[in-house]
Structures are given as structure tokens and as C-alpha cells.
Design a protein around this motif. Structure first.
Motif, mmCIF file in Angstrom:
data_model
loop_
_atom_site.group_PDB
_atom_site.id
_atom_site.type_symbol
_atom_site.label_atom_id
_atom_site.label_comp_id
_atom_site.label_asym_id
_atom_site.label_seq_id
_atom_site.Cartn_x
_atom_site.Cartn_y
_atom_site.Cartn_z
ATOM 1 N N ASP A 20 0.198 0.969 2.473
ATOM 2 C CA ASP A 20 -0.012 2.076 2.643
ATOM 3 C C ASP A 20 -1.238 2.940 2.582
ATOM 4 O O ASP A 20 -1.598 3.885 3.199
ATOM 5 C CB ASP A 20 0.755 3.117 1.224
ATOM 6 C CG ASP A 20 0.316 2.472 -0.089
ATOM 7 O OD1 ASP A 20 -0.410 1.407 0.290
ATOM 8 O OD2 ASP A 20 0.377 2.943 -1.104
ATOM 9 N N ARG A 21 -2.084 2.130 1.921
ATOM 10 C CA ARG A 21 -3.414 2.600 2.388
ATOM 11 C C ARG A 21 -4.407 1.153 2.137
ATOM 12 O O ARG A 21 -3.646 0.074 1.712
ATOM 13 C CB ARG A 21 -4.207 3.244 1.250
ATOM 14 C CG ARG A 21 -3.936 2.947 -0.255
ATOM 15 C CD ARG A 21 -5.106 3.478 -1.295
ATOM 16 N NE ARG A 21 -4.850 2.820 -2.413
ATOM 17 C CZ ARG A 21 -5.147 1.822 -2.942
ATOM 18 N NH1 ARG A 21 -5.832 0.832 -2.452
ATOM 19 N NH2 ARG A 21 -4.812 1.256 -4.326
ATOM 20 N N SER A 315 -8.753 0.824 9.440
ATOM 21 C CA SER A 315 -7.749 0.688 8.474
ATOM 22 C C SER A 315 -6.508 0.655 9.205
ATOM 23 O O SER A 315 -5.430 0.498 8.744
ATOM 24 C CB SER A 315 -7.920 1.903 7.613
ATOM 25 O OG SER A 315 -7.667 3.057 8.343
ATOM 26 N N ARG A 344 -8.829 5.290 -2.516
ATOM 27 C CA ARG A 344 -7.558 5.399 -3.244
ATOM 28 C C ARG A 344 -6.817 6.515 -2.467
ATOM 29 O O ARG A 344 -5.637 6.419 -2.312
ATOM 30 C CB ARG A 344 -7.598 5.513 -4.564
ATOM 31 C CG ARG A 344 -6.556 4.767 -5.154
ATOM 32 C CD ARG A 344 -6.519 5.207 -6.645
ATOM 33 N NE ARG A 344 -7.787 5.034 -7.309
ATOM 34 C CZ ARG A 344 -8.303 4.026 -7.945
ATOM 35 N NH1 ARG A 344 -7.331 3.157 -7.770
ATOM 36 N NH2 ARG A 344 -9.295 3.774 -8.401
ATOM 37 N N TRP A 346 -7.195 7.496 0.633
ATOM 38 C CA TRP A 346 -7.052 7.276 2.126
ATOM 39 C C TRP A 346 -5.618 7.054 2.553
ATOM 40 O O TRP A 346 -5.077 6.307 1.798
ATOM 41 C CB TRP A 346 -7.982 6.351 2.450
ATOM 42 C CG TRP A 346 -8.156 5.983 4.139
ATOM 43 C CD1 TRP A 346 -7.273 5.267 4.761
ATOM 44 C CD2 TRP A 346 -8.821 6.730 5.096
ATOM 45 N NE1 TRP A 346 -7.668 5.335 6.230
ATOM 46 C CE2 TRP A 346 -8.393 6.053 6.257
ATOM 47 C CE3 TRP A 346 -9.949 7.622 5.114
ATOM 48 C CZ2 TRP A 346 -9.284 6.656 7.546
ATOM 49 C CZ3 TRP A 346 -10.683 7.948 6.081
ATOM 50 C CH2 TRP A 346 -10.130 7.405 7.510
ATOM 51 N N ARG A 347 -5.168 7.553 3.683
ATOM 52 C CA ARG A 347 -3.733 7.224 3.925
ATOM 53 C C ARG A 347 -3.780 6.749 5.291
ATOM 54 O O ARG A 347 -4.532 7.408 6.278
ATOM 55 C CB ARG A 347 -2.842 8.292 4.064
ATOM 56 C CG ARG A 347 -2.262 8.770 2.595
ATOM 57 C CD ARG A 347 -1.680 7.404 1.959
ATOM 58 N NE ARG A 347 -1.393 7.718 0.466
ATOM 59 C CZ ARG A 347 -2.188 7.097 -0.396
ATOM 60 N NH1 ARG A 347 -2.954 6.545 -0.224
ATOM 61 N NH2 ARG A 347 -1.760 7.414 -1.749
ATOM 62 N N ASN A 348 -3.264 5.517 5.715
ATOM 63 C CA ASN A 348 -3.339 5.016 6.843
ATOM 64 C C ASN A 348 -2.406 5.759 7.873
ATOM 65 O O ASN A 348 -1.362 6.490 7.442
ATOM 66 C CB ASN A 348 -2.648 3.461 7.019
ATOM 67 C CG ASN A 348 -3.730 2.647 6.297
ATOM 68 O OD1 ASN A 348 -5.021 2.897 6.156
ATOM 69 N ND2 ASN A 348 -3.294 1.380 6.009
#
Ligand code: CP3
Length: 349
Positions: A20-21, A315, A344, A346-348
């Protein structure tokens, strides 16, 4: 890419599974920048003593996890426990670092005693099992060792150095006898990492901090070949345990290192362009790195801009956020907190 998650982001990233990240941890995340580390260090007194005290070593391993919730803990120990266990005299002097009685002859190599290393190292294995039992489910435990070349640098030089000239000269002049030292280290290191895995380490990292001082041919012989030997023996016995290699300073030789060693993840130092790493390495290996440790001393926009650049570039492939080298003692702990929060959140894509 559709294999089920292992429940640990670090292990998923190393297996090229979706996350998820990005997982994150920081080299030297336990250490002198943390007041709670300094307290225990002062209580125990000697650094080596701390490495060989399972209760205290487990505690300092867990300290940064409690504060920041990294996706991985790294065993608290040192790369020079192997020469110590082999019988070479070692001490850590305040303000000076490690000091060893140098080994520069065949007789010196022959005097090393691999037979009893696991007796001396057994407290380290106990630290591993204590930490493995205490970590949250999603947090991986990384075991580690120095690579044979980097450990040999300290064994031959007798102390830290920028150039490691004595070691390089010996390797060039008498590759046979120097090679015997490397062979002892390959065997001891493989067994040491095997014991850490048996005790509960979920992944292992080989620190090759001084691979950057070598020419192409010497790098192939003294960094790549011994690492390949260690990785292939570990993979035979523990096919599911990922291995991370960190050939610091290797530059574009990192591509050969990745191709030849069979590692699952590669550390990149701060000097490595992340775009090059993404294009050249990331289709075969997970990348780990490379924020400047001094950017974490500075904090603020300089740190955040650099962190976002790394995240944005790396990422969307297998990636572990880390620094390009260890956290330095003058780092403000609140900057590590801010960096952890940034990652924490950050979103892919
Ligand atoms: O948090 C972690 O990263 C885990 C523990 C760890 C230490 N050393 C603790 C330590 C790890 C993974 C290492 C690896 C290590 N040790 C390397 C490879 C990485 C690198 O830094 O390039 C090397 C070259 C060593 C050898 C070593 N140990 C040196 C040169 C020094 C002196 C320099 C210094 O930072 O003081 C050490 C001592 C050491 N190892 C400390 C710590 C926390 C400081 C000791 C203290 O508390 O006084």
C-alpha cells in the motif's frame, strides 16, 4: 505480482509483491541520537558488552520501533563481532571507534579459530529470538553481518580509514593468502547469518561499506564473488529468506553486483542517482535507500523535498525507503519522526 501478502511490507517489497505504501527503516536507527539509547549505553558501559547482553541489546533494538513504528527492526550488534569471535583482539575506544590488532600475514590468518565462534556469538542469537518474539506482527526483523571485504578492511588495517591502503596492497600483492582470510570470513559469515535466521530473523543484510575503494577487477574478486558464495549457500538452506546487499560506493558496478550475487534487495548510497537505479536495477531487484543522512540533520524542506523525490522515482517498483548511510549522532529525533510521518502518509499510485 498477485501472490498473497506475507503481512510484512518489508518482506512483500523484497518479493516484488504489491504494497500500500513503501516499507521504511533507517540504518543506525538505534544509536546515540536517541536519549533512551544513551541511557542504556551509559548503564552497560562498554559497547561490546552491550552487543553481548541480550536483554539490553533487544531493548535498544526495539527503542526506535516504539518511537517511530518502522516496518523493520535491525538487530543491535556490530559487523566486527565476527573478528572478535574468531579471536582477534578488538576494542571500541570513545571518540576513536574500533581498534583491532592488525592481521597481515598467513600466520595471522591461521591463528583465527572458527571452531568456537558460535559460543561467543550465542548471546546475539538470543537477542534475535527475544526481538522476534516482541515485535508487532507487521514488523520484520533484519539480521546482518559485514561483507567479507569490509570486515577484512578492519581486520587488516586495525582501525577505520578512508582508503584502506594496507588491505588493498595485501590483496594485490598476495591474493592467495589474503584470499584465505576472505574464505574464513565467507564461511563464518554464512554460518552466523544462518544462526540468526534460525533464531527468527526474517531477512538479512550484508553491509559492504568499503566496496567503493576497489577497482573493477578487485571489486569482482573481493566483493562480488564472496557475496555470491554467501547468498547461494543461504538460498539453498533458506530459499524464502530475502537477502539485502549494500555495496556502498560501488556506483555503476552495482549492476554487476546485483546480476552476479542473486540478492533480493540492494542498498544505494546517497551519491547514486535514483533515476538510474530505477531504470537499471529495479526490474530485477528491490531498491533500498538513499536519503542523505545529513538531510535528516537539517530537517524541514530540504529533507522533505529529497524524500519526495526518492519516493516519486522509486515507489512504483519494489522499493524500501532508507537513508544512503547510517543516521548520525547529531540527528534531532523529531526530524526522524517527521520523516517517518511523511513516508507513512505516502500512497503508491
Ligand atoms: O541500528 C543499527 O543500524 C543496528 C546496529 C549496527 C551498529 N553497527 C551499531 C553501532 C549496525 C548495523 C552496524 C554496522 C556497522 N558497524 C558497519 C556497517 C555500516 C556502516 O556504518 O558503514 C560498520 C562499518 C561498523 C563498524 C563500526 N562500529 C564503526 C566504524 C564504529 C565506530 C563509529 C561510530 O559510529 O561510533 C562502530 C560502533 C557502533 N556500532 C555504534 C553503534 C550504535 C556506536 C557505539 C556507541 O554507542 O558508542
Amino acid at each position: 505480482m498477485n501472490k498473497p501478502s506475507t503481512g510484512k511490507r518489508l518482506i512483500d517489497a523484497l518479493a516484488h509483491r504489491p504494497v500500500d505504501r513503501p516499507p521504511f527503516w533507517f540504518m543506525r536507527q538505534a544509536g546515540r541520537y536517541l536519549p533512551e539509547y544513551r541511557k542504556i549505553r551509559a548503564q552497560v558501559g562498554d559497547f561490546l558488552e552491550l552487543c553481548y547482553s541480550p536483554e539490553a541489546a533487544a531493548e535498544v533494538t526495539l527503542q526506535p520501533i516504539r518511537r517511530y513504528g518502522m516496518d523493520a527492526a535491525i538487530l543491535f550488534a556490530d559487523i566486527l563481532l565476527i573478528p572478535d569471535a574468531l579471536g582477534q583482539k578488538l576494542e571500541y575506544r570513545e571518540g576513536e571507534g574500533p581498534v583491532l590488532e592488525p592481521i597481515r600475514t598467513g600466520a595471522g590468518v591461521a591463528a583465527l579459530d572458527p571452531a568456537t565462534i558460535h559460543e561467543r556469538l550465542s548471546p546475539v542469537y538470543e537477542t534475535v529470538s527475544r526481538v522476534a518474539g516482541a515485535l508487532p506482527d507487521g514488523t520484520a526483523l533484519i539480521g546482518f553481518a559485514g561483507s567479507p571485504w569490509t570486515v577484512a578492511c578492519y581486520m587488516v588495517e586495525g582501525h577505520g580509514s578512508k582508503e584502506f591502503q594496507e588491505t588493498r596492497l595485501w590483496a594485490l600483492r598476495d591474493p592467495q593468502v589474503f584470499g584465505a582470510l576472505i574464505d574464513v570470513l565467507v564461511e563464518a559469515t554464512t554460518a552466523y547469518l544462518g544462526h540468526q535466521i534460525e533464531a527468527g530473523a526474517h531477512a538479512v543484510q550484508l553491509f559492504d561499506s568499503w566496496s567503493g575503494v576497489l577497482s573493477e577487477d578487485q571489486f569482482a574478486r573481493w566483493c562480488v564473488a564472496p557475496t555470491q558464495a554467501i547468498v547461494s549457500q543461504l538460498k539453498q538452506r533458506y530459499p524464502d529468506v530475502p537477502v539485502i546487499g549494500f555495496p556502498r560506493g560501488a556506483g555503476s558496478k552495482t549492476a554487476d553486483y546485483v546480476a552476479a550475487t542473486g540478492i533480493d534487495g540492494v542498498g544505494i548510497d546517497t551519491s547514486m542517482p535514483v533515476g538510474w537505479a530505477a531504470r537499471t536495477l529495479q526490474s530485477t531487484v528491490a531498491i533500498q535507500g538513499n536519503l542523505d543522512p545529513l538531510a535528516v540533520v537539517t530537517g524541514g524542506k530540504a529533507m522533505e523535498d529529497q524524500a519526495r523525490h526518492i519516493l516519486g522515482t522509486l515507489s512504483n517498483g519494489p522499493f524500501i525507503f532508507n537513508l544512503g548511510h547510517g543516521i548520525v549522532p547529531q540527528t534531532p529525533p523529531e526530524h526522524v519522526a517527521a520523516l517517518s510521518e511523511l513516508i507513512r502518509n505516502w500512497r503508491n499510485a
